[in-house]
Design an enzyme around this catalytic site. Structure first.
Site, short mmCIF file in Angstrom:
data_model
loop_
_atom_site.label_atom_id
_atom_site.label_comp_id
_atom_site.label_asym_id
_atom_site.label_seq_id
_atom_site.Cartn_x
_atom_site.Cartn_y
_atom_site.Cartn_z
N LYS A 1 0.81 -1.23 0.00
CA LYS A 1 0.00 0.00 0.00
C LYS A 1 0.83 1.26 0.00
O LYS A 1 0.28 2.35 -0.13
CB LYS A 1 -0.88 0.03 1.26
CG LYS A 1 -1.99 -0.99 1.23
CD LYS A 1 -2.87 -0.76 2.42
CE LYS A 1 -4.03 -1.73 2.42
NZ LYS A 1 -4.81 -1.61 3.63
N ARG B 1 -18.56 -27.90 -7.33
CA ARG B 1 -17.98 -27.30 -6.12
C ARG B 1 -16.88 -26.31 -6.50
O ARG B 1 -15.94 -26.66 -7.22
CB ARG B 1 -17.35 -28.36 -5.22
CG ARG B 1 -18.35 -29.30 -4.57
CD ARG B 1 -19.12 -28.61 -3.45
NE ARG B 1 -19.97 -29.54 -2.74
CZ ARG B 1 -21.22 -29.88 -3.08
NH1 ARG B 1 -21.76 -29.35 -4.15
NH2 ARG B 1 -21.92 -30.72 -2.36
N GLU C 1 -7.88 -16.26 -11.70
CA GLU C 1 -8.76 -15.23 -11.13
C GLU C 1 -9.08 -14.12 -12.13
O GLU C 1 -10.10 -13.44 -12.00
CB GLU C 1 -8.13 -14.63 -9.86
CG GLU C 1 -6.80 -13.95 -10.13
CD GLU C 1 -6.12 -13.41 -8.88
OE1 GLU C 1 -6.65 -13.56 -7.78
OE2 GLU C 1 -5.03 -12.81 -9.03
N THR D 1 7.41 -12.02 -7.80
CA THR D 1 5.95 -12.13 -7.84
C THR D 1 5.58 -13.56 -8.21
O THR D 1 6.18 -14.15 -9.11
CB THR D 1 5.23 -11.17 -8.82
OG1 THR D 1 3.89 -11.64 -9.01
CG2 THR D 1 5.88 -11.07 -10.19
N ILE D 2 4.59 -14.08 -7.50
CA ILE D 2 4.12 -15.42 -7.85
C ILE D 2 3.49 -15.42 -9.23
O ILE D 2 3.34 -16.46 -9.85
CB ILE D 2 3.13 -16.01 -6.81
CG1 ILE D 2 1.83 -15.19 -6.77
CG2 ILE D 2 3.76 -16.11 -5.43
CD1 ILE D 2 0.69 -15.93 -6.07
N ASP D 3 3.09 -14.23 -9.73
CA ASP D 3 2.37 -14.16 -11.02
C ASP D 3 3.28 -14.37 -12.22
O ASP D 3 2.79 -14.64 -13.31
CB ASP D 3 1.68 -12.79 -11.16
CG ASP D 3 0.77 -12.47 -9.98
OD1 ASP D 3 0.32 -13.40 -9.31
OD2 ASP D 3 0.54 -11.27 -9.74
N HIS E 1 -4.52 -17.38 -0.76
CA HIS E 1 -3.18 -17.06 -0.27
C HIS E 1 -2.36 -18.29 0.14
O HIS E 1 -1.18 -18.15 0.45
CB HIS E 1 -3.26 -16.05 0.87
CG HIS E 1 -3.70 -14.70 0.38
ND1 HIS E 1 -5.02 -14.39 0.20
CD2 HIS E 1 -2.99 -13.61 -0.01
CE1 HIS E 1 -5.12 -13.15 -0.26
NE2 HIS E 1 -3.91 -12.65 -0.40
N MET F 1 -4.49 -17.75 -8.36
CA MET F 1 -4.09 -16.35 -8.48
C MET F 1 -3.38 -16.08 -9.81
O MET F 1 -3.25 -16.97 -10.65
CB MET F 1 -3.19 -15.97 -7.31
CG MET F 1 -3.94 -15.76 -6.02
SD MET F 1 -2.80 -15.22 -4.73
CE MET F 1 -3.96 -14.65 -3.50
N GLY F 2 -2.89 -14.85 -9.95
CA GLY F 2 -2.13 -14.51 -11.16
C GLY F 2 -2.46 -13.15 -11.74
O GLY F 2 -1.86 -12.75 -12.73
O1 F6P Z 1 0.49 -10.27 -7.26
C1 F6P Z 1 0.45 -11.34 -6.38
C2 F6P Z 1 -0.96 -11.63 -5.97
O2 F6P Z 1 -0.95 -12.75 -5.11
C3 F6P Z 1 -1.94 -11.86 -7.12
O3 F6P Z 1 -1.81 -13.10 -7.72
C4 F6P Z 1 -3.26 -11.60 -6.43
O4 F6P Z 1 -4.22 -11.18 -7.34
C5 F6P Z 1 -2.92 -10.50 -5.47
O5 F6P Z 1 -1.52 -10.54 -5.27
C6 F6P Z 1 -3.62 -10.62 -4.14
O6 F6P Z 1 -3.33 -9.50 -3.38
P1 F6P Z 1 -3.62 -9.38 -1.83
O7 F6P Z 1 -2.55 -10.16 -1.12
O8 F6P Z 1 -3.57 -7.93 -1.55
O9 F6P Z 1 -4.97 -9.99 -1.57
#
Ligand code: F6P
Length: 371
Positions: free
Chosen positions: A76, A282, A236, A139-141, A288, A183-184
């Site tokens: 932030k 389902r 996502e 970044t995991i992305d 996370h 995520m991504g």
């Molecule tokens: O950029 C990394 C990431 O985990 C994304 O894959 C995901 O959309 C986002 O951060 C989630 O952010 P936060 O931890 O603020 O929920």
């Protein structure tokens, strides 16, 4: 001569491998170059508040394998557009000069910033202000164009793969369709790699808009072969042809305020309307868990390479750069060139085609099989 002093911070969402970079950077800087190190806490917020801790051989011992960040992290705190309270009112201000002053006051010679696009944008901006900055891509992305790999991605793919293995056995027992949201952000790398490694039947990516008709067609095609369960991996950021991404929330003071999420529930509901008589559906949201726990061996090694190379760049005074991997080789690229270009999945790329060869549906066309 006074010892060189190096500061480190971790910004943005955490990713497995942050600690491995801190570990390797600290040890290389101390043991090879004799530098002194400090770590700012909570990313750029610590730089603004001058809140730091010494990084020593003792403080980094045993952290190579651990996810998270011993320095904590915040997604932030953009100091070039920072929320401060003035006369009881929240206003946004450029407070970067406070950070620059803090670095001067502490006698910091170089700042190493571990982060993704947002964090590295500020790193570039501090570099423009004359601070000696080295960036490390996290970044995991895995969506930074300037490097083949960011650390955290491999660990996330491992977690998705493991989850899909578990979901297969329960889906099969109940003849269910399970929709797994991963995520991504706007990039489908985690869904694509995790989906392939975990044998998903349908993979939905932001880069390849889908139709529900094609998703249903694939489920029915499996039914016709006696495969009465289906695993769908949905990124996502995926969306239907002509549709919008599913937004979970807006985090106002984040550099990238949109938080995606909710598409697994949306698709599950829609599938229930279409095929609820034949299958139970389902949704599962991995969330996370994809960023937590132990760092994979691949990410530990990648992070170690980044951490050690960052120390060498400091020694060579090659500032204003980000370490990166290209074609398997460690190297660096100017921070000016890394910002703002997202690396997305190529819908015609090799891995997508490998999946198509296996009969995986991306929901963009009906899947047919030769006998
Ligand atoms: O950029 C990394 C990431 O985990 C994304 O894959 C995901 O959309 C986002 O951060 C989630 O952010 P936060 O931890 O603020 O929920």
């Amino acid at each position: 001569m006074a010892k060189k002093k190096i500061a480190v911070l971790t910004g943005g969402g955490d990713a497995p491998g942050l600690n491995a970079v801190i570990y390797t950077l600290t040890k290389t800087c101390i043991l090879k170059y004799g530098y002194e190190l400090i770590g700012y806490k909570m990313g750029y917020r610590g730089l603004y508040l001058n809140d730091f801790m010494p990084l020593t051989l003792e403080s980094v011992t045993g952290i190579l394998h651990k996810g998270g960040s011993i320095l904590f992290s915040s997604n932030k705190d953009n100091l070039f557009d920072y929320k401060v309270i003035e006369n009881g009112v929240a206003v946004r201000k450029d407070v970067s000069s406070v950070a620059v002053e803090n670095l001067k006051k502490e006698g910091v010679d170089a700042l190493v910033v571990l982060g993704g696009d947002g964090t590295l944008t500020s790193a570039r901006d501090f570099s423009r202000l004359g601070i000696n900055v080295i960036g490390v891509p996290k970044t995991i992305d895995n969506d930074l164009m300037a490097t083949d790999r960011t650390f955290g991605f491999d660990t996330a793919v491992n977690i998705v793969t493991e989850a899909l293995g578990r979901l297969h056995t329960t889906a099969e027992s109940h003849h269910r369709v399970i929709v797994v949201e991963v995520m991504g952000r706007n990039a489908g790398w985690i869904a694509l790699y995790g989906g392939l490694a975990g044998s998903a039947d349908i993979i939905l990516l932001p880069e390849i808009p889908y139709t529900l008709d094609n998703v249903v067609q694939k489920i029915k095609e499996r039914d016709s072969r006696g495969k009465l369960f289906t695993i769908i991996v949905v990124s996502e950021g995926a969306r239907e042809v002509g549709g919008q991404q599913t937004v979970n929330k807006i985090v106002e003071d984040s550099p990238d305020p949109v938080r995606l999420g909710g598409i697994a529930h949306k698709i599950s509901y829609e599938l229930e309307q279409r095929i609820g008589e034949e299958h139970e559906i389902r949704p599962v949201v991995l969330g996370h868990t994809q960023r937590g726990g132990e760092t994979s061996p691949y990410d530990r090694i990648l992070s170690a390479r980044y951490g050690s190379y960052a120390a060498h760049l400091i020694h060579e005074e090659k500032f204003g750069n980000m370490v990166r991997i290209k074609g398997g080789e460690i190297g660096y690229v100017p921070l000016e060139e890394v910002i703002g270009s997202q690396k997305l999945v190529d819908p015609e790329g090799e891995i997508v085609n490998v999946c198509r060869d296996l009969g995986v549906s991306f929901g963009d066309r009906p899947v047919t099989r030769k006998k």
